[in-house]
Structures are given as C-alpha cells and as structure tokens.
Design an enzyme around this catalytic site. Structure first.
Site, mmCIF file in Angstrom:
data_model
loop_
_atom_site.group_PDB
_atom_site.id
_atom_site.type_symbol
_atom_site.label_atom_id
_atom_site.label_comp_id
_atom_site.label_asym_id
_atom_site.label_seq_id
_atom_site.Cartn_x
_atom_site.Cartn_y
_atom_site.Cartn_z
ATOM 1 N N ARG A 1 7.040 -8.969 16.326
ATOM 2 C CA ARG A 1 7.925 -7.987 15.794
ATOM 3 C C ARG A 1 7.248 -6.619 16.180
ATOM 4 N NH1 ARG A 1 6.611 -4.644 11.516
ATOM 5 N NH2 ARG A 1 7.931 -4.422 9.999
ATOM 6 N N ASP B 1 0.833 5.203 1.789
ATOM 7 C CA ASP B 1 0.352 5.964 2.992
ATOM 8 C C ASP B 1 -0.563 6.951 3.006
ATOM 9 O OD1 ASP B 1 1.414 4.039 4.473
ATOM 10 O OD2 ASP B 1 3.268 5.187 5.056
ATOM 11 N N HIS C 1 0.851 -1.251 -0.032
ATOM 12 C CA HIS C 1 -0.082 0.079 0.083
ATOM 13 C C HIS C 1 0.915 1.228 0.003
ATOM 14 C CE1 HIS C 1 1.300 -0.592 4.023
ATOM 15 N NE2 HIS C 1 0.886 0.587 4.304
ATOM 16 N N HIS D 1 4.664 -0.129 -0.188
ATOM 17 C CA HIS D 1 5.576 -0.772 0.710
ATOM 18 C C HIS D 1 4.551 -1.633 1.495
ATOM 19 C CE1 HIS D 1 4.007 2.749 3.022
ATOM 20 N NE2 HIS D 1 4.057 1.915 3.994
#
Length: 724
Positions: A658, A578, A576, A648
């Site tokens: 994570r 941002d 996508h 990204h």
C-alpha cells in the site's frame, strides 16, 4: 508478599491443563464473603502487564464473581428488609394528626431499615458490608464496558485456551461492537481451527434479551404458541432486572456518586434539604433503570416503550391461540401505559365480544399494576422537586401522563418536540461548484463531504492523479527502496507493527537520488508537483481566506510480510490525531509536545488499491467508535483538519503493498517545509555547491531531526515517529 500469596491462592480457581472447562464462570466458594472487586481487578491488570497470564485470569475471574455477588446481596437484603416488621415507612399523616407526629415515625422506620440492611450486608458480604466493597466510578465504568473480558481473552489466548478466549472476546465485543481491535480479534478467532462455533457465547447479557428475541422470531414465523413462553419469560426477567437495578440505587456507590457531583459546589443545607436532595437522586436513579434494562448491550439508546411493546406482543399472541382471558389481561395492562390507544381499545372490545358475558375479576396484571403505580408516584415526586427545589429530571418514558408534568415544563417539552431537526445541524461545507471555479482543476470530483463522512472538516476527492501518474510515483518508491533510501527508517519492519515492512521517501531525498541517477528525475519532479497540487486543493476547500503551507511531505509504502498474517491481531497504524496527543480514555487531545502542534490540515493521496486491508478510518475521540472508512484508490485524496475532531488510523495491510503520499499543512509560515524548496532548486537549477546546501537550515521537518536532538540532551533515547 500478600499480593503474591493472593495470586497463588487464586491459581487454585483455574482448571487443570486440558480440562473441559465451560466458558462460563464457576460460582464462588459457598459461604465465603467476596473480596473487593476493585482490588482484584487492579491486581489482575498488574499480573496481565507482567505477563503472568494464569494469575491474571484467576484475579479477573474473581473480580467478576465478586462484583456479581455484591449485586445479588444488595437485591436480597433490600427485599428481606422491606418485608421485616417495624421497618416499613408510615402512612401519610391525616388531617387530625398533631404537628410533628409523623416525623418520629418516619425517622424511626428509616433507622430500623438502615440497621436491618447493615446487618444483612455484614452477614452476606463480611465485615464492613457493602461499604467495604464499593468501587469508584472509573471501575464501575470499566465493568459496565466489560473491560475485564478484554484482558481475559488475551490472557486465555496466551494460555492456549482458545475456546475460553473466544467466549471472553465475544462477551466484550457484544457490548463494544465498534471496538476496532476486538473486531479483528473476533475475525481471527473464527478462522482458528481450534475454536468451536458454540464457544462464541455472551457470558454477561441478561437472559431476557435472548428470550425476547426468540419470541419475536417465532412470531415472525406465525408460531404464536411457541412464542408465548419466551415472551412471558422475557417480561418476567426484565421486570426482575429492573428490581435488581433499583436495589443498586440505594447502595454506597450511589452515595459516592452523589458526593462526587456535589464536590466543590459549595452546596450547604440543613437536615431536610440533605434528605430531599439524596432522595431525589435515588428516585432519578430508579427511573433510569427502565432505560438501562431496555438498552441492548453495545447500543447507546434503549428500545422505545420496552414494557408496553412486550405487553402488546403478548396480548396479540394470546389472541392468536385463543387465550382470550390472557389476551384481555395483557391488553388491559398495556392500557395502563396508554389509556387512549385506539388499537388497544379496539382489541379490548373485540376480546370482550368474543368472551361474551363480563368477567368481573378480569383486570390488568398485578405485576404491571405495581410497576406503573410505583413509577407514577416517583415521577410525581420528581416533578415536584423540579418545580419547587430546582432539581433536574429527564423523564425516560414516553407514556408519562401530561397531568404529571408541570405546565412550564410541558411547554418546553412541546417546543423541543416541535423543533425542526435541521435547526441544530452544522453548517454544510461549500459544494464543489463553489470552489472549483477558484481552483480550475479539471477532472477532480468531490466524492464525500464532511456530512457523508459523519464528521467535520473531512473530504474525499477523486481524480487528482491519472493512472499513469500513479505508476510513475509507485516506480519512484520502488526504485528508492531498492537504492536503500528509507527516509528515517533504516529497519525493514514498520515501527507500529512487526507484520509489515515500511518504506519512506522525502522530497529532498528523492531529488538527491534523481541527481545521482538512482531514480528517474520524472518521478522526483512529479512528487513535487503533486504535493503542491494537494496543497492548493486543500487550501481552496478548507482555507480559502488564509494561506496554507506544506510542512512535511512523505511518500510511504507499507507491505504485508508473507507468512505472518494468519494470527495477526493489530492495526497497521493505531488511532491518533496529527497535532495533539490523544487520550482515548477521556476524549482529550493535548496540543503540546511531542505532538506536531503547528499542523493544521492533513492529506493522504493514494497511489494504488491492489492490496488487502489498509483502509483509512476515522473514529470518535475515544479511539473505538468508527465514524467513517475510506478505501484507497489511485488519485484519491482524503483531506481533513489535524485536530481532535479527526482521530484516524489504518487497518492492517494483510496482503500486498500500500503506497500513499502523506502531506501536512500549516498556517504558520515559519514551519513551512524548507526541504521542498531545496528539492525544487536541486531538480531545476544548476549544480549547487555541497557546502552551501549543507549550511542551510533544514527547518522543523522531518520531526525526527530536531526533537530527538532535544531528547538526547535529556538522556532519553530518540523518538522516531511514523506517519500515515
């Protein structure tokens, strides 16, 4: 009802359950005309979307069969009609020909050729011939990208036909080696016990590539005798593939493409202008065929000098095994492309000396002679059209003689070749030494700039956090999760994948938990300090002359769910952009709601690396081609502009947890993060009155507050969006 009947009929094409069907496609019924490939493909996608896996497989397979049958019919009919008496084009008029004597002969031959093709196509393809089965450019591109195999592999997987699924997946992946999802799928198939190694077969790549590669392997092992049959097969098959491609240049699809190009241009011309324009486009298409045949599946550029390279390999291999006559034949064929090549002329002299007496009948290969003479004739016509009719032509061959190129074009080509490669390089970002003096932040290093990341306005910087600071923020995230403070995400699973858990914490929620004693105040205070640290660094690097404001700060953790990773075939976060809605099919990115259009720069500050997967990657706007990948580690910041230039995503987290601090920055002060100021006041100031705090405008972030409220008025369910 008709579509349902089609599904039921095509189910007969499927093998019985458990039958050992090979991964290739079975031939169509003898004598049956093919159906329209685009309609079959569309029906197959509808069946796939409905979860009707068996009909989807049948329809997609039949679409591939039909497409191949149309191509074979065009090639066969073209060859048949070219050999028919009375349809060959007349010779060029001589000096004694009267005015207009040649024109009736030309038009009569064209009419007879058209009649022959129409009748042949009707016999092979049914009523309507090739015109009935032509497809639009979007469907052509889908078949070229092997999209049907992408759907086939998933449908086969649902039907538990793992060998067939692996074959379809491999076929798609060969032509799309940068496809992110398929890369993961292929890894899964290779780990499955029910998939055999021989199942990973390419069902589409022309056989000449395998023959060419096998021949090169034998040559690399000094096995010239074993290489020769493979190299000869590769040459013959690649020449045949050129003929197949050229046959398609005269079909209705090329006419449709021509109409698409001319639509809206207002081009008007008479009979001869139209004939010249169409013929020029046919020649352009034919010339492109050599490049198409020389391009390996999945590659964007052809193998340079594909046919001369094959001839060079052949004459060298024949010489090694003592076949001097064949060596001379192939080196003479090579010299048709490059008459002044010193190495080839030296080899020719050596072969002649070894043979002794001259061989008058020994000359270049006939197939290569025809190929070169035909190509040069077409180039001569195309360059004439470029010079006198304003046509365009990009010559795909390096061997074209300079005499064929008009002088004006020769000069331009010379300029392009002499142009320095750095003339077109984008300006380089300022080095770390330029902006570090402005920021004065010790310990920060620029690890990768935009050029090293293969993009624009991207940077990786290390050293923003010490290991101790990473530990404090990790403990903050853990304590907040145990306190039940999942900011905006009450469910345990990530909104983007069922295989991960997601935890999120805003700066204001962290401050409130710290005041309540649920988390340590040191972590909440550090969260504020670090977010300002990232903002200052991002502004210094990307926007030193224009202030940046924090618009949203989010501490997020993703955890792999144990026992659900073995068959996983998705991403942790899809690709996508941002600040715009990315459309991978067109490469467009629409800067409009529901995107957060006011975001200008993004940042990801990582806290740990003790997990598997979870790397950040950038892609082209097609969301498929990976341009760069970054491995998280403590204190590493990945900062980039928020638009279409930086799509990204995140690879799947397959083990461990994570954690990262995600931040978005804006040039618009009206969109600055009000919660950040509230959190700062809450942590440092005296006790506030709860009513006073509640009365404040929370600002536009987090987006799940304001936007869902607008959607609720329209009667739609609220939208909750996860961020990286």
């Amino acid at each position: 009802m008709l579509r349902l009947l089609r599904w039921l009929l095509l189910l007969l094409l499927l093998p019985p359950p458990g039958s050992p069907e090979p991964p290739g496609l079975a031939p169509p019924s003898p004598g049956a005309p093919p159906q329209a490939p685009d309609l079959l493909y569309a029906d197959g996608l509808r069946a796939y979307a409905a979860g009707a896996w068996a009909p989807a497989v049948a329809l997609l397979r039949e679409a591939l069969r039909s497409r191949a049958a149309v191509g074979r019919a065009r090639l066969d009919c073209g060859a048949h009609c070219a050999a028919e008496p009375g349809v060959s084009l007349p010779a060029a008029p001589g000096p004694d020909s009267g005015p207009g004597a040649w024109e009736p002969l030309l038009l009569r031959a064209a009419l007879r050729r058209a009649e022959c093709l129409t009748q042949c196509w009707a016999r092979r393809l049914g009523p309507g011939g090739a015109a009935r089965l032509r497809v639009g450019s979007a469907i052509r591109d889908a078949f070229r990208r092997r999209e049907p195999y992408n759907y086939l592999q998933r449908a086969y997987y649902q039907l538990k036909k793992l060998d067939l699924a692996a074959a379809a997946a491999h076929t798609f992946f060969v032509a799309n080696p940068a496809h992110l999802q398929m890369r993961e799928d292929m890894a899964k198939y290779r780990r499955m016990s029910g998939v055999r190694p021989q199942s990973f077969r390419d069902l589409e790549t022309p056989p000449y590539w395998a023959a060419f590669d096998t021949g090169l392997e034998h040559l690399g092992r000094q096995e010239a005798g074993l290489a020769l049959p493979w190299l000869e097969e590769a040459l013959q098959e690649s020449l045949a593939q050129v003929e197949s491609c050229r046959a398609g240049c005269e079909g209705p699809e090329e006419q449709e493409r021509e109409a698409e190009e001319e639509e809206g241009t207002g081009s008007q011309g008479g009979l001869y202008e139209a004939i010249a324009g169409h013929w020029t486009r046919v020649l352009q298409c034919r010339q492109r065929c050599v490049g198409d045949v020389a391009t390996r599946p999945g590659r964007s550029l052809p193998v340079p000098d594909f046919f001369p390279t094959q001839l060079r390999r052949l004459h060298e291999a024949h010489a090694q095994v003592g076949n001097l006559s064949q060596a001379m034949e192939n080196v003479l064929s090579f010299l048709l492309f490059y008459p002044e090549d010193e190495a080839a002329k030296t080899a020719l002299d050596r072969y002649q000396a070894q043979l002794g007496e001259p061989r008058p009948g020994l000359g270049p290969r006939e197939d290569i002679q025809r190929f070169v003479l035909r190509s040069l004739g077409e180039k001569r016509q195309l360059y004439y059209a470029v010079e006198h009719l304003g046509a365009s032509f990009k010559d795909p061959d390096l061997w074209t003689p300079a005499a064929f190129i008009p002088e004006a074009l020769r000069e331009k080509l010379r300029e392009d070749q002499e142009k320095r490669p750095w003339d077109d390089e984008p300006p380089q970002p300022k080095p770390l030494t330029h902006w570090k003096d402005v920021l004065l932040m010790e310990g920060v290093t620029l690890t990768q700039d935009a050029r090293q990341l293969n993009g624009s306005e991207r940077a990786v910087l290390d050293g923003l956090l010490t290991p101790a600071e990473c530990g404090v923020l990790l403990q903050l995230a853990k304590d907040a999760a145990e306190a039940g403070a999942r900011s905006g995400y009450r469910g345990r699973r990530s909104p983007h994948t069922p295989h991960e858990r997601f935890e999120g914490l805003t700066v204001l929620k962290a401050a409130q938990l710290a005041r309540a004693g649920a988390v340590g105040s040191q972590g909440a205070q550090l969260l504020l300090e670090v977010s300002e640290r990232v903002r200052s660094l991002t502004q210094a690097y990307f926007s030193p002359d224009r202030p940046l404001h924090l618009s949203f700060t989010h501490l997020v953790c993703r955890s792999a769910i144990e026992g659900e990773q073995a068959q996983r075939m998705d991403l942790s976060h899809p690709v996508h952009a941002d600040n715009c809605v990315l459309d991978p099919d067109t490469g467009e990115c629409w800067r409009e709601p529901p995107a957060y259009t006011y975001r200008d720069y993004s940042g990801l500050l990582y806290l740990n690396d003790d997990f598997q997967g979870g790397d950040l990657f950038f892609t082209e706007p097609n969301a498929l081609t990976v341009t760069a990948q970054v491995r998280p580690r403590c204190g590493r910041l990945v900062a980039f502009s928020s638009g279409v230039e930086n799509p990204h995503g995140v690879w799947a987290v397959t083990r461990g947890r994570r954690c990262a601090l995600a931040l978005w920055h804006t040039w618009a002060p009206e969109h600055r993060e009000q919660e950040w100021t509230e959190a700062k006041d809450l942590l440092r100031g005296p006790e506030k009155d709860e009513e006073d705090v509640a009365s404040r405008d929370p600002g536009p972030e987090p987006p799940s507050r304001r936007l869902p409220r607008l959607q609720d008025k329209a009667g739609k369910p609220p939208r909750i969006r996860e961020e990286l």
